[in-house]
Motif scaffolding. Structure first.
Motif, short mmCIF file in Angstrom:
data_model
loop_
_atom_site.label_atom_id
_atom_site.label_comp_id
_atom_site.label_asym_id
_atom_site.label_seq_id
_atom_site.Cartn_x
_atom_site.Cartn_y
_atom_site.Cartn_z
N SER A 211 -88.61 -48.65 -27.28
CA SER A 211 -87.52 -47.86 -27.86
C SER A 211 -86.77 -48.62 -28.94
O SER A 211 -86.19 -48.00 -29.84
CB SER A 211 -86.54 -47.43 -26.76
OG SER A 211 -85.98 -48.56 -26.11
N SER B 47 -84.07 -52.79 -21.86
CA SER B 47 -84.48 -52.06 -23.06
C SER B 47 -84.32 -52.90 -24.31
O SER B 47 -84.65 -52.44 -25.40
CB SER B 47 -83.64 -50.78 -23.20
OG SER B 47 -82.28 -51.10 -23.43
N GLU C 147 -88.97 -47.24 -16.59
CA GLU C 147 -88.62 -46.01 -17.29
C GLU C 147 -89.44 -45.90 -18.57
O GLU C 147 -89.22 -46.68 -19.51
CB GLU C 147 -87.12 -45.98 -17.60
CG GLU C 147 -86.63 -44.65 -18.10
CD GLU C 147 -85.12 -44.58 -18.13
OE1 GLU C 147 -84.61 -43.48 -18.39
OE2 GLU C 147 -84.45 -45.59 -17.89
N PRO C 148 -90.35 -44.95 -18.66
CA PRO C 148 -91.24 -44.89 -19.82
C PRO C 148 -90.51 -44.78 -21.16
O PRO C 148 -90.93 -45.38 -22.15
CB PRO C 148 -92.07 -43.63 -19.56
CG PRO C 148 -92.04 -43.44 -18.08
CD PRO C 148 -90.69 -43.93 -17.65
N ARG C 149 -89.39 -44.06 -21.20
CA ARG C 149 -88.72 -43.87 -22.49
C ARG C 149 -88.09 -45.15 -23.02
O ARG C 149 -87.76 -45.24 -24.19
CB ARG C 149 -87.64 -42.79 -22.37
CG ARG C 149 -86.46 -43.16 -21.49
CD ARG C 149 -85.38 -42.11 -21.53
NE ARG C 149 -84.22 -42.52 -20.76
CZ ARG C 149 -83.03 -41.93 -20.84
NH1 ARG C 149 -82.86 -40.92 -21.67
NH2 ARG C 149 -82.03 -42.35 -20.10
N VAL C 150 -87.91 -46.15 -22.15
CA VAL C 150 -87.35 -47.44 -22.58
C VAL C 150 -88.38 -48.24 -23.37
O VAL C 150 -88.02 -48.96 -24.32
CB VAL C 150 -86.87 -48.24 -21.35
CG1 VAL C 150 -86.62 -49.70 -21.71
CG2 VAL C 150 -85.61 -47.61 -20.77
N LYS D 100 -80.77 -38.05 -13.08
CA LYS D 100 -82.22 -38.09 -13.23
C LYS D 100 -82.85 -36.72 -13.09
O LYS D 100 -83.81 -36.38 -13.79
CB LYS D 100 -82.83 -39.00 -12.16
CG LYS D 100 -82.77 -40.48 -12.43
CD LYS D 100 -83.57 -41.24 -11.37
CE LYS D 100 -85.07 -40.94 -11.46
NZ LYS D 100 -85.84 -41.66 -10.43
N ARG E 228 -95.38 -49.95 -18.04
CA ARG E 228 -94.53 -49.10 -17.20
C ARG E 228 -94.76 -49.50 -15.74
O ARG E 228 -95.84 -49.29 -15.18
CB ARG E 228 -94.90 -47.63 -17.41
CG ARG E 228 -93.86 -46.65 -16.80
CD ARG E 228 -94.13 -46.34 -15.34
NE ARG E 228 -93.11 -45.49 -14.77
CZ ARG E 228 -93.24 -44.17 -14.60
NH1 ARG E 228 -94.36 -43.58 -14.94
NH2 ARG E 228 -92.25 -43.47 -14.06
#
Length: 554
Positions: free
Chosen positions: A310, A281, A304-307, A130, A318
């Protein structure tokens, strides 16, 4: 050395943060760290390969809920750990890694030719941790360790990397002994407007389904309790992902188990007016290898924001899974009429069926599809395992055909199901089970194939050395079984999948580990015998297990 050193500062800070156990392997640049360890109360668990030490720290964390602490040496030792850290990173397992470095004078490639030197060691860890910290002065050690610990336990949790040069670890320090340290995770509650919008969608939906992922299991905010509240308020079917296995009770009338790879389950998820995805995800396996095509609207909750979004367009929230589910449950309780749960339960919203009836019908179709295939050996094998394993036992599974079955059909009951599905690397199960057994103080089960077993066979020595109560079940089919099946299905033949078969029983016994080979129909009694022993034990079954054929779209 007569005074306190930078290594002592590392140990003192970890102790003040609540660490009790560390995993790892010594190395030249890390000697100051291990010397300080000898003066501490921390328990040290040695492995034989750094990758397996990372797996052991991962398994310890999963079994205890604590931060797994890993000590690494510079260069080859640090690099060898990366595949194990990838699993922890992709599965959100909190770990703190302390890696040594070459002396300060050699950093930045100013001096070439130092043993174990990498141009940028920290960069090597960037893809599998991380965050990464470097410490160049002893006084910075406590703060770096404390900040890294807080980062590791903040959702999404994961491994965090701290590296300290050799001379900083060995140098005497003026910093007073660390007496207290506080590492508080950052909080991630859902934003109010996202909860309100989600509740509007959910309250208006007649057919809501829920996908519960690993984020539900990893949450420290009682997410499983709140998941059940939301499911019952909405009368919503729930399927767990492999990472979320055990997040929702299998015996519940709204439970679809973990059959995410079954087309009948996929059909139900596609038919939902609103699909609520929590802590997942909706990746390759959970989306049934990207064959899932939802026709309704999606709400996705993840820390996890990027999930978020996606893989599918969603209303992204979030937040920590437990905090989000609690907020949704409270808001839904206020938004829904008092009689709605009962009226929903009696309403045939799922095309003439109630939600419970629809779930029962799907579960029956899954069973019927299995009945149509020649899978008696496989189903009996999994049933025998389930009957032999105590309900509360922690189980660890390698990437093997038995684990693929386990992803979908293993009811972990009051124990937990841990597998390497995050990164998919081989050799996870046995070292992770060692860490889990030492952490929980209870016997654990590791399930591996013969191919993956060879990745961690050396850890039999570690299991004996530390008296780990681990049962290691090795399913020996003479090769990489799942790859063999994939290649035969795709190309009509398998290439490079067959392996020379060692004598696993003789290997285990050479380490002083009790071992036996049994027929496939005797696996249950053999596992039962290991429960009566102390220390590690190995059971080998020579058999060929096959995967089920999925239900395809017409």
């Amino acid at each position: 050395m007569t005074g306190r050193t930078g290594g002592d500062l590392v140990i003192e800070t970890l102790t003040a943060l609540g660490a009790s156990t560390v995993f790892g392997i010594p190395g030249q640049h890390a000697l100051g760290l291990f010397d300080a360890l000898s003066r501490s109360r921390l328990r040290y668990v040695s492995s034989r390969v750094e990758n397996n030490a990372a797996f052991a720290a991962d398994g310890y964390s999963r079994a205890t809920g604590e931060v797994g602490v890993l000590f690494l040496s510079t260069g080859p030792g640090a690099l060898t750990s990366l595949a194990g850290l990838q699993e922890a990173y992709s599965t959100a397992v909190p770990m703190l890694v302390v890696a040594s470095q070459i002396p300060l004078s050699g950093l930045g490639a100013r001096r070439k030719g130092m043993l174990h030197q990498l141009d940028d060691q920290k960069a090597s860890a960037q893809n599998v941790t991380k965050a990464q910290f470097s410490v160049h002065h002893p006084s910075g050690i406590p703060s770096a360790i404390q900040d890294a610990w807080a980062e590791s336990v903040t959702v999404p949790q994961g491994p965090v990397w701290v590296e300290v040069p050799q001379d900083v670890l060995l140098g005497e320090v003026l910093v007073p002994p660390v007496q207290d340290a506080l590492a508080v995770p950052y909080d991630h509650p859902p934003r109010a407007e996202l909860v309100e919008e989600s509740v509007r969608w959910l309250a208006a939906s007649d057919r809501t389904a829920i996908v519960a992922g690993g984020g539900v299991r990893r949450s420290t905010h009682d997410a499983q309790h709140h998941l059940r509240r939301v499911a019952e308020l909405l009368d919503a079917p729930v399927v767990c992902t492999p990472g979320g296995n055990t997040a929702f009770p299998w015996e519940h009338p709204l439970s679809l188990g973990s059959w995410v790879e079954d087309r009948h389950v996929t059909d139900l998820l596609e038919d939902a007016e609103v699909l609520l995805v929590v802590g997942s995800s909706l990746g390759e396996v959970t989306s049934n290898y990207f064959t899932l095509v939802p026709r309704g609207r999606l709400i996705q909750v993840d820390a996890e924001p990027r999930v978020l979004e996606s893989n599918f367009p969603t209303l992204g929230v979030r937040a920590d899974a437990g905090q989000a589910l609690s907020a949704l449950a409270d808001a839904l309780t206020d938004a829904l009429p008092d009689a709605l749960p009962e009226s929903q339960a009696a309403a045939p919203a799922w095309h003439g069926r109630t939600a419970a009836q629809a779930v029962a019908a799907v579960n029956a179709r899954v069973a019927a599809r299995l009945d149509e295939q020649d899978l008696g050996r496989e189903r009996r094998f999994m049933a025998d395992l389930r009957a032999a394993v105590p309900a509360g036992m922690q189980t660890y599974w390698d990437m093997t055909i038995a684990a693929y079955w386990g992803w979908n059909c293993w009811d972990a009951r009051s124990g937990q199901f841990h597998s390497a599905q995050g990164a998919g690397g081989l050799g996870y199960a046995f070292p992770a089970a060692i860490g889990g057994a030492l952490g929980a103080g209870e016997r654990t089960l590791a399930v591996a194939g013969d191919g993956s077993a060879m990745y961690s066979i050396a850890e039999l020595a570690a299991a004996v050395q530390h008296g780990a109560d681990v049962t290691w079940l090795i399913v020996d089919d003479g090769g990489y079984g799942i790859l063999r099946e994939y290649m035969e299905g795709a190309f009509g033949q398998a290439t490079a999948t067959e392996l020379h078969r060692p004598d696993f029983v003789a290997l285990a016994r050479s380490f002083g580990v009790p071992a036996e080979e049994v027929a496939v129909d005797q696996v249950g009694p053999a596992l039962g015998r290991t429960l009566e022993r102390k220390g590690p034990a190995v059971v080998v079954v020579r058999t060929l297990l096959r995967m089920w054929s999925p239900t395809h779209l017409d």
